[in-house]
Scaffold this motif. Sequence first.
Motif, PDB file in Angstrom:
ATOM      1  N   ALA A 220       0.819  -1.203   0.000  1.00 39.32           N
ATOM      2  CA  ALA A 220       0.000   0.000   0.000  1.00 39.32           C
ATOM      3  C   ALA A 220       0.856   1.258   0.000  1.00 39.32           C
ATOM      4  O   ALA A 220       0.550   2.242  -0.684  1.00 39.32           O
ATOM      5  CB  ALA A 220      -0.928  -0.015   1.219  1.00 39.32           C
ATOM      6  N   ALA A 223       2.149   1.917  -3.351  1.00 41.46           N
ATOM      7  CA  ALA A 223       1.125   2.472  -4.238  1.00 41.46           C
ATOM      8  C   ALA A 223       0.577   3.787  -3.729  1.00 41.46           C
ATOM      9  O   ALA A 223      -0.406   4.299  -4.287  1.00 41.46           O
ATOM     10  CB  ALA A 223      -0.008   1.461  -4.396  1.00 41.46           C
ATOM     11  N   ALA A 224       1.196   4.327  -2.661  1.00 41.84           N
ATOM     12  CA  ALA A 224       0.749   5.597  -2.074  1.00 41.84           C
ATOM     13  C   ALA A 224      -0.685   5.534  -1.583  1.00 41.84           C
ATOM     14  O   ALA A 224      -1.389   6.552  -1.549  1.00 41.84           O
ATOM     15  CB  ALA A 224       0.932   6.739  -3.077  1.00 41.84           C
ATOM     16  N   ASP A 225      -1.131   4.331  -1.169  1.00 36.97           N
ATOM     17  CA  ASP A 225      -2.479   4.167  -0.620  1.00 36.97           C
ATOM     18  C   ASP A 225      -2.363   4.271   0.897  1.00 36.97           C
ATOM     19  O   ASP A 225      -2.225   3.270   1.611  1.00 36.97           O
ATOM     20  CB  ASP A 225      -3.046   2.817  -1.046  1.00 36.97           C
ATOM     21  CG  ASP A 225      -4.523   2.670  -0.689  1.00 36.97           C
ATOM     22  OD1 ASP A 225      -5.021   3.505   0.099  1.00 36.97           O
ATOM     23  OD2 ASP A 225      -5.155   1.724  -1.189  1.00 36.97           O
ATOM     24  N   ASP A 227      -4.518   5.202   3.252  1.00 37.94           N
ATOM     25  CA  ASP A 227      -5.601   4.638   4.075  1.00 37.94           C
ATOM     26  C   ASP A 227      -5.434   3.131   4.249  1.00 37.94           C
ATOM     27  O   ASP A 227      -5.585   2.593   5.364  1.00 37.94           O
ATOM     28  CB  ASP A 227      -6.952   4.943   3.425  1.00 37.94           C
ATOM     29  CG  ASP A 227      -7.280   6.442   3.445  1.00 37.94           C
ATOM     30  OD1 ASP A 227      -6.698   7.140   4.316  1.00 37.94           O
ATOM     31  OD2 ASP A 227      -8.089   6.882   2.611  1.00 37.94           O
ATOM     32  N   ARG A 228      -5.125   2.447   3.177  1.00 39.40           N
ATOM     33  CA  ARG A 228      -4.951   1.004   3.256  1.00 39.40           C
ATOM     34  C   ARG A 228      -3.723   0.657   4.090  1.00 39.40           C
ATOM     35  O   ARG A 228      -3.744  -0.298   4.888  1.00 39.40           O
ATOM     36  CB  ARG A 228      -4.812   0.426   1.858  1.00 39.40           C
ATOM     37  CG  ARG A 228      -4.818  -1.102   1.820  1.00 39.40           C
ATOM     38  CD  ARG A 228      -4.691  -1.589   0.384  1.00 39.40           C
ATOM     39  NE  ARG A 228      -4.667  -3.045   0.348  1.00 39.40           N
ATOM     40  CZ  ARG A 228      -4.420  -3.748  -0.750  1.00 39.40           C
ATOM     41  NH1 ARG A 228      -4.167  -3.102  -1.905  1.00 39.40           N
ATOM     42  NH2 ARG A 228      -4.409  -5.059  -0.712  1.00 39.40           N
TER      43      ARG A 228
END
Length: 390
Positions: A220, A223-225, A227-228
Amino acid sequence: MDTSRSLTRQSLLVAAVAALLDAAQLVLCGAFGAAPVLATVLTVATTAADLALAAPAATVPLVAVAQVVVKLGVAGFVHHFGLTGRVLDVGFLVAGYLAGAWLSGSRSVLTMLLLAGGSMANNLITGNPVTGPPSIHDPRPLVFAAGAGVVPWLVGRYNAARGAYIAELEQREQLRGQEQRTALDRALADEREAIARDLHDVISHHVSAIGIHAGVARMALAAADIDRATTSVTAVENSSRAAMVDLRRQLDLLHGRDHDGERQPGLADIDELVQRVRGAGLTVRVRETGTPVVLPGSLDVTLYRVVQELLTNALRHGRDPAELEIAYRPGRIEIREANPVAAVSASSELPRGLEGIRRRVELFDGTVTGGRDAAGTWWDITVSVPIGVA
């Protein structure tokens, strides 16, 4: 070694005392005044026969023969010279005792008969101080004489049997002690094995979940996610705390502590366990059938650990979805877990991680069945344990 030396010293002491008493009585009865040379010979022979009582047990029959020969020689000497003093037969009595205590079987009986016969012959020659001169019509001298040969032998037999009985009791006690030590060692080994299984279940479950969440967080972040990644890191934190709680519970149990009434987990905690596995990314479908019953504490903990191990293996080696069924049947409880797995060659053997499940349920007369299907793409295992409820 000290015991052997003590017995040797005691044997020498008994032989020396017997020789001293028998020789002294020969002197006091007036034998040296009647025939000094012959009295000296008899005294030396008596002393030698008595000192031979300290010889090894195998020589007892020969010592008995020597005692009879000396006793009859002294009896003939006393009768021939008309001496009135009583000649002691301490060595003769000790020989009878040794024949009963040290010999066995026919050798012991024959030696006793020899001594009894020698005593009877002595009384026929010299008479008995209690019954008077020997007489064909009075059997009492023969009875007294036979007693002098038989009674010491019987005492020796009794002491030998008593010693053998005590030795047998001591041997039994030693064997009992060895059995108790063996049972204790086996119990300690079983306890160590049980502790190892519990620690394996606790650590592998939480570490597997932490590893999966950490991997998800890494992907995550890549992928620069945010929140995840935050959700996964939070799951790692929660799993770490849960692992510490379970470990502390195990350590408290080992140390015999029970803080604030904390208990070991059981089937009532399955929902929380399932939620943690779901949080790690595995879809779990739970189905419960039958009427739940109150289980013994040890069985309840065991079944919880069984479910924990099954779900951990599904999380590590399987794929979605995992199916968990807990069925309360008449007299039994069955736990079934199934999940898809990567296609490999079919195998009927249980994975090494499930060997602990088998050992756990066997303690309660339970069984473990199942494995991969024929295609090798589906894992299905059933644990069945009797609960004594009809």
